[in-house]
Design a protein around this motif. Sequence first.
Motif, PDB file in Angstrom:
ATOM      1  N   LEU A  28       1.643  11.659   0.505  1.00 35.14           N
ATOM      2  CA  LEU A  28       2.862  10.875   0.279  1.00 35.14           C
ATOM      3  C   LEU A  28       3.798  10.954   1.478  1.00 35.14           C
ATOM      4  O   LEU A  28       4.368   9.942   1.908  1.00 35.14           O
ATOM      5  N   VAL A  29       3.960  12.156   2.001  1.00 30.92           N
ATOM      6  CA  VAL A  29       4.815  12.331   3.175  1.00 30.92           C
ATOM      7  C   VAL A  29       4.259  11.530   4.355  1.00 30.92           C
ATOM      8  O   VAL A  29       5.001  10.844   5.069  1.00 30.92           O
ATOM      9  N   MET A  30       2.957  11.573   4.546  1.00 33.72           N
ATOM     10  CA  MET A  30       2.341  10.824   5.652  1.00 33.72           C
ATOM     11  C   MET A  30       2.535   9.326   5.471  1.00 33.72           C
ATOM     12  O   MET A  30       2.794   8.591   6.427  1.00 33.72           O
ATOM     13  N   MET A  31       2.405   8.832   4.234  1.00 31.10           N
ATOM     14  CA  MET A  31       2.628   7.402   3.971  1.00 31.10           C
ATOM     15  C   MET A  31       4.062   7.015   4.298  1.00 31.10           C
ATOM     16  O   MET A  31       4.309   5.985   4.909  1.00 31.10           O
ATOM     17  N   LYS A  32       5.001   7.854   3.889  1.00 34.35           N
ATOM     18  CA  LYS A  32       6.419   7.565   4.153  1.00 34.35           C
ATOM     19  C   LYS A  32       6.668   7.554   5.652  1.00 34.35           C
ATOM     20  O   LYS A  32       7.319   6.648   6.184  1.00 34.35           O
ATOM     21  N   VAL A  91      -0.819  19.652  -3.752  1.00 36.42           N
ATOM     22  CA  VAL A  91      -0.217  19.789  -2.420  1.00 36.42           C
ATOM     23  C   VAL A  91      -0.774  18.723  -1.476  1.00 36.42           C
ATOM     24  O   VAL A  91      -0.034  18.116  -0.689  1.00 36.42           O
ATOM     25  N   LEU A  92      -2.070  18.470  -1.557  1.00 34.97           N
ATOM     26  CA  LEU A  92      -2.670  17.434  -0.712  1.00 34.97           C
ATOM     27  C   LEU A  92      -2.119  16.046  -1.055  1.00 34.97           C
ATOM     28  O   LEU A  92      -1.905  15.221  -0.160  1.00 34.97           O
ATOM     29  N   GLY A 101       0.810  -1.218   0.000  1.00 30.09           N
ATOM     30  CA  GLY A 101       0.000   0.000   0.000  1.00 30.09           C
ATOM     31  C   GLY A 101       0.839   1.261   0.000  1.00 30.09           C
ATOM     32  O   GLY A 101       0.556   2.211  -0.727  1.00 30.09           O
ATOM     33  N   THR A 102       1.884   1.260   0.803  1.00 32.46           N
ATOM     34  CA  THR A 102       2.769   2.424   0.883  1.00 32.46           C
ATOM     35  C   THR A 102       3.503   2.637  -0.432  1.00 32.46           C
ATOM     36  O   THR A 102       3.515   3.741  -0.985  1.00 32.46           O
ATOM     37  N   ALA A 103       4.124   1.582  -0.942  1.00 31.25           N
ATOM     38  CA  ALA A 103       4.926   1.700  -2.164  1.00 31.25           C
ATOM     39  C   ALA A 103       4.055   2.118  -3.347  1.00 31.25           C
ATOM     40  O   ALA A 103       4.425   3.025  -4.108  1.00 31.25           O
ATOM     41  N   TYR A 104       2.910   1.476  -3.491  1.00 30.89           N
ATOM     42  CA  TYR A 104       2.060   1.786  -4.637  1.00 30.89           C
ATOM     43  C   TYR A 104       1.517   3.210  -4.550  1.00 30.89           C
ATOM     44  O   TYR A 104       1.467   3.929  -5.555  1.00 30.89           O
ATOM     45  N   THR A 105       1.135   3.634  -3.367  1.00 29.19           N
ATOM     46  CA  THR A 105       0.629   4.996  -3.189  1.00 29.19           C
ATOM     47  C   THR A 105       1.698   6.025  -3.521  1.00 29.19           C
ATOM     48  O   THR A 105       1.433   7.014  -4.212  1.00 29.19           O
ATOM     49  N   ILE A 106       2.900   5.797  -3.039  1.00 25.33           N
ATOM     50  CA  ILE A 106       3.978   6.752  -3.299  1.00 25.33           C
ATOM     51  C   ILE A 106       4.356   6.752  -4.781  1.00 25.33           C
ATOM     52  O   ILE A 106       4.562   7.808  -5.380  1.00 25.33           O
TER      53      ILE A 106
END
Length: 106
Positions: free
Chosen positions: A97-101, A91-92, A56-61
Amino acid sequence: MAWIALLFAGLFEIVWATAMKQSDGFTRPLPTILMVVAMLFSFGLLAWSLKVLPLGTAYTIWTGIGAVGAFIIGIAWFGEALSLMRVTAAVLIVCGLVMMKLSSPA
């Protein structure tokens, strides 16, 4: 190292999306070839990063980098509209992306 691979996978996603636009419906050979090569690198690096990073993290980023990058290229190269609402949306996406990381255990 997986994060660096994911970053480059996202950058290659921007390249293939831009090349797809330039291919004019796959009627121009050079942009079409560039698109295919960039897709192979993008998917390959994403697959490699998925060995370590959560799906989920990788695909979202990966998709976020591509989306924001394509948004910027669209404005800079193709003269697409720049509005407060579109910039706010980008920006959102970056905030997400920052929150996922930051929330990723890897």
